[in-house]
Design an enzyme around this catalytic site. Structure first.
Site, PDB file in Angstrom:
ATOM      1  N   HIS A   1       0.676  -1.433   0.327  1.00 18.22           N
ATOM      2  CA  HIS A   1       0.280   0.026  -0.200  1.00 18.22           C
ATOM      3  C   HIS A   1       1.183   1.335  -0.035  1.00 18.22           C
ATOM      4  CE1 HIS A   1      -3.688   2.141   0.474  1.00 18.22           C
ATOM      5  NE2 HIS A   1      -3.099   3.034   1.373  1.00 18.22           N
TER       6      HIS A   1
ATOM      7  N   ASP B   1       2.016   3.035   3.736  1.00 19.05           N
ATOM      8  CA  ASP B   1       0.838   4.193   3.175  1.00 19.05           C
ATOM      9  C   ASP B   1       2.262   5.559   2.629  1.00 19.05           C
ATOM     10  OD1 ASP B   1      -0.964   5.204   2.583  1.00 19.05           O
ATOM     11  OD2 ASP B   1      -1.289   6.145   5.105  1.00 19.05           O
TER      12      ASP B   1
HETATM   13  C1  0GY Z   1      -4.753   6.167   2.992  1.00 22.35           C
HETATM   14  C2  0GY Z   1      -5.275   7.685   3.201  1.00 22.35           C
HETATM   15  C3  0GY Z   1      -5.530   7.925   2.813  1.00 22.35           C
HETATM   16  C4  0GY Z   1      -5.647   9.221   2.086  1.00 22.35           C
HETATM   17  C5  0GY Z   1      -5.838   8.136   0.833  1.00 22.35           C
HETATM   18  O1  0GY Z   1      -6.763   7.960  -2.017  1.00 22.35           O
HETATM   19  C6  0GY Z   1      -6.170   9.475  -0.370  1.00 22.35           C
HETATM   20  O2  0GY Z   1      -6.370  10.102  -0.821  1.00 22.35           O
HETATM   21  O3  0GY Z   1      -6.711   6.527   0.850  1.00 22.35           O
HETATM   22  C7  0GY Z   1      -6.041   9.157   3.919  1.00 22.35           C
HETATM   23  O4  0GY Z   1      -6.390  10.025   4.391  1.00 22.35           O
HETATM   24  O5  0GY Z   1      -6.896   8.786   4.724  1.00 22.35           O
HETATM   25  O6  0GY Z   1      -4.684   5.271   2.564  1.00 22.35           O
HETATM   26  O7  0GY Z   1      -3.769   6.437   2.162  1.00 22.35           O
END
Ligand code: 0GY
Length: 310
Positions: free
Chosen positions: A37, A263
């Site tokens: 991820h 992440d």
């Molecule tokens: C993550 C979490 C976040 C954001 C996104 O696609 C995204 O903007 O997933 C978050 O802000 O919790 O998994 O990256």
């Protein structure tokens, strides 16, 4: 450190830049480990951010992602489409292609996508779509549109990644359990870790996984879920300790259906930006044997994203 976003965009105020000096982790990742991820952002000059985005990130390029992969000791990445790029998958696809087979992708698509475009995504390395239900990140998409997408991508052997907050699971349950593919939950469904690990909220998530063998979970993002924060106890490198019982329970109960990811570049963090090396050092606290680590980091992500090599 200040990395202005390129292109004609200004980074959302209060946003923390990703940290470019991560430690070398003390934990040696098993050979072939997958960071399942992570994201790329732009660069905005080349891949403009979507007009409907809820935040403007700082750029985080494919080269920077690959450098982090090598520094931490990962062999491969799964690059998940971030909401700031909407359904314009070009930055993610470009990174997958440039990786030379070391990255696969998860896309965001709309119902009007053609079969030829789905095939092109597949050829570039995409193996899933992401449905996001976190209200601060996306506008509502009707469930019938998502179900239609799910049945179309099933034909490609793809899966659905779902992102939601724990309090919303009851309302989303019927939709999630009707999905006809493998379903991968981001960040354990974002539990409130101030509540008991055996309390009703997390029990519901455990039941969701127990009763539906097609459901997998990423045991990622302790830095988003933790209230105790990154501080280690007694000099031991054990940050985010309040998340450990939750992630460990999922890993030990469903060892064949868990994934892990950094992440990076950590969108939307405003209080604290994690050191990705310390995040890797979190892994042996939640997967405590070599066998569990091998499944979490190698066997499971390979089965889902590179099945032809298994
Ligand atoms: C993550 C979490 C976040 C954001 C996104 O696609 C995204 O903007 O997933 C978050 O802000 O919790 O998994 O990256």
């Amino acid at each position: 450190m200040n990395r202005p976003t390129t292109g004609n965009h200004t980074k959302t105020s209060g946003w923390l830049d990703w940290y470019d000096g991560p430690i070398k982790p003390a934990f040696a990742l098993p050979a072939g480990a997958v960071d399942a991820h992570c994201h790329v952002f732009g660069p905005g000059e080349r891949f403009p951010y979507a007009p409907e985005r809820k935040y403007t990130p700082c750029d985080a390029s494919r080269e920077q992602l690959f450098a982090l992969r090598d520094h931490l000791g990962f062999a491969r990445n799964v690059i998940v489409q971030a909401t700031c790029h909407g359904a314009d998958n070009r930055a993610m696809v470009d990174a997958c292609i440039a990786s030379g087979g070391k990255a696969r992708g998860v896309a965001t698509v709309r119902r009007d996508i053609s079969d030829a475009d789905l095939q092109a995504l597949h050829d570039a390395g995409v193996r899933g779509v992401r449905f996001n239900f976190v209200k601060r990140l996306v506008d509502f998409t009707p469930k019938d549109e998502l179900m239609e997408i799910a049945s179309r991508i099933r034909a490609f052997g793809w899966h659905v990644v779902i992102y939601f907050e724990a309090v919303d699971l009851p309302e989303l349950w019927d939709f999630f359990t009707a999905l006809p593919t493998t379903v991968v939950v981001d960040h354990m469904g974002r539990p409130d870790v101030s509540k008991p690990v055996d309390g009703p909220e997390f029990e519901l998530f455990m039941r969701f996984m127990r009763e539906h063998e097609n459901v997998w979970s990423k045991v990622s993002c302790p830095e988003r879920l933790s209230l105790s924060g990154p501080k280690a106890l007694n000099g031991e490198r054990a940050p985010y300790r309040d998340v450990v019982p939750f992630a460990r329970r999922v890993v030990e109960t469903f060892p064949d259906r868990v994934l892990w990811g950094t992440d990076w570049p950590h969108p939307n963090l405003k209080d604290h930006m994690p050191d990705d090396g310390l995040l890797v050092d979190f892994i042996p606290h939640i997967a405590v044997t070599a066998e569990l680590q091998q499944r979490l980091l190698v066997t499971n992500p390979m089965r889902l994203y590179w099945p032809e090599e298994c």
